[in-house]
Enzyme design. Structure first.
Site, PDB file in Angstrom:
ATOM      1  N   ASP A 171       1.067  -1.367   0.129  1.00 14.58           N
ATOM      2  CA  ASP A 171       0.090  -0.059  -0.147  1.00 14.58           C
ATOM      3  C   ASP A 171       0.747   1.330   0.107  1.00 14.58           C
ATOM      4  O   ASP A 171       2.030   1.326  -0.793  1.00 14.58           O
ATOM      5  CB  ASP A 171      -1.048   0.061   1.370  1.00 14.58           C
ATOM      6  CG  ASP A 171      -2.290   0.621   0.992  1.00 14.58           C
ATOM      7  OD1 ASP A 171      -2.257   1.765   0.916  1.00 14.58           O
ATOM      8  OD2 ASP A 171      -3.308  -0.340   1.150  1.00 14.58           O
TER       9      ASP A 171
ATOM     10  N   HIS B 224      -3.507   5.848   3.488  1.00 13.79           N
ATOM     11  CA  HIS B 224      -4.347   4.742   3.215  1.00 13.79           C
ATOM     12  C   HIS B 224      -3.897   3.249   3.876  1.00 13.79           C
ATOM     13  O   HIS B 224      -4.607   2.605   4.266  1.00 13.79           O
ATOM     14  CB  HIS B 224      -4.371   4.644   1.655  1.00 13.79           C
ATOM     15  CG  HIS B 224      -5.431   3.649   1.123  1.00 13.79           C
ATOM     16  ND1 HIS B 224      -4.783   2.356   0.635  1.00 13.79           N
ATOM     17  CD2 HIS B 224      -6.391   3.872   0.508  1.00 13.79           C
ATOM     18  CE1 HIS B 224      -5.878   1.701   0.097  1.00 13.79           C
ATOM     19  NE2 HIS B 224      -6.863   2.453   0.270  1.00 13.79           N
TER      20      HIS B 224
ATOM     21  N   SER C 119     -11.355  -0.941  -0.716  1.00 13.45           N
ATOM     22  CA  SER C 119     -10.043  -1.000   0.032  1.00 13.45           C
ATOM     23  C   SER C 119     -10.253  -1.258   1.429  1.00 13.45           C
ATOM     24  O   SER C 119      -9.387  -1.759   2.202  1.00 13.45           O
ATOM     25  CB  SER C 119      -9.311   0.622  -0.105  1.00 13.45           C
ATOM     26  OG  SER C 119      -8.505   0.748  -0.952  1.00 13.45           O
TER      27      SER C 119
END
Length: 360
Positions: free
Chosen positions: A94, A154, A335
């Site tokens: 990520d 994220h 996600s």
């Protein structure tokens, strides 16, 4: 076109750089022509960019409906009586990780796979520090007409869903809270390259990548909360096949385009678990991709229905550009659904380490 050889990937492909940027369609034509011109070329394909599969919304355990709710949640408390993830490593491929108080002691050593310094935003290329420096961009920075956006953090949000500290009287609960997260950084400013992502899959699963140290703690589960359009590339599929052969399961976000998952890579690759998103009602979230290629759905949140609290709450940083301080925030997207599945797989593997990826 002038081509410069940059490097060889962990799956044996050579990464070549063009002397200028081309539209994807022209890149595909060039790749096809190269194969026609040179019979020694097994395959040629564009090194596409992938992006975090997050649906941003500009707007602590009791707030985690996704863990306990009987309708839209995963009913984690019953699973915790059987397993907590002990002994399992989950690689989060990520944006990297900005260490948060709720993640201290919850990680093993990872890696920063980003070679392009314009993407990495940390002043250097590949190194052993997977810390997320932030992925904020100015308007136009990611192409003509692209908007400005603040740092997403994220990977930190995804990591919290998997393994945030639990029963510590603070913050949120992680699903596999005795598992360890291995942060592998592949996304930065304007996304990340499939060649870096493929190398991350190889390295995280215990495979060999030239120039990188061996992974001392290979992952049994890989979480890919990222993707882009188009078919599954050969480089990516080869990396996933290698991970499978080493006993590592790859879990991928189905995508947030409200379309068939067959158009979203790497969710459309063979041998992965493709994850769609549901809201608190248990129905498909409005943004989630769908179709026969979806293997399972998990809570991804739906914040348009009744506000932020119907998103997925997890660990974050408060900095809009560079990091500032620990916080928690609601996000929504496939996600957010994907780490629910990765964490449940970790629970299963901690209960029965002999399970193969196919059995999981």
């Amino acid at each position: 076109h002038a081509l410069q050889l940059l490097r060889q990937t962990g799956v044996g492909a050579h990464v070549l750089k063009l002397d200028r940027q081309l539209p994807l369609a022209e890149m595909r034509q060039l790749a096809a022509q190269m194969m026609i011109d040179d019979a020694n070329i097994e395959y040629a394909e564009p090194d596409r960019r992938m992006f975090a599969q997050l649906t941003p919304n500009d707007s602590s355990y009791t707030s985690q409906w996704d863990l306990y709710d009987a309708t839209g949640g995963i009913r984690a408390p019953a699973a915790w009586d059987l397993a907590t993830g002990l002994g399992v490593v989950v690689a989060v491929i990520d944006t990297g990780l900005h260490l948060h108080a709720d993640l201290v002691g919850q990680t093993v050593a990872g890696y920063d796979m980003i070679i392009d310094t314009a993407v990495s935003n940390d002043g250097n290329g590949r190194d052993a520090d997977p810390t997320d420096p932030g992925d904020w961009v100015a308007a136009g920075e990611c192409g003509v007409g692209s908007g400005a956006s603040g740092s997403s953090w994220h990977g930190t949000h995804v990591a919290g869903t998997i393994a945030a500290k639990t029963n510590n009287a603070a913050g949120i609960a992680g699903i596999a809270f005795n598992a360890k997260v291995q942060p592998v950084r592949v996304l930065g400013k304007c996304g990340g390259y499939t060649s870096d992502i493929a190398d991350a899959i190889v390295w995280a699963s215990g495979g060999t990548v030239t120039g990188l140290p061996a992974n001392a703690t290979p992952a049994r589960v890989i979480n890919l909360s990222l993707g882009g359009g188009g078919a599954c590339g050969t480089t990516t599929q080869t990396a996933i096949n290698g991970a499978l052969a080493r006993g590592t399961l790859t879990v991928v976000a189905a995508g947030n385009s409200n379309t068939d998952v067959s158009t979203s890579s790497p969710a459309n690759c063979a041998g992965v678990i493709a994850v769609a998103a549901v809201g608190r009602t248990g129905g498909r979230a409005y943004y989630s991709n769908y179709g026969t290629g979806v293997d399972v759905a998990a809570p991804g949140g739906e914040m348009t229905v009744a506000g932020d609290a119907n998103g997925v709450l997890s660990t974050l940083n408060s900095g809009t550009s560079a990091p500032v301080g620990d916080t928690y925030a609601y996000y929504q997207g496939t996600s957010m659904a994907t780490p629910h599945v990765s964490a449940v797989a970790a629970l299963m593997l901690s209960k029965n380490p002999a399970l193969t990826p196919d059995q999981v």
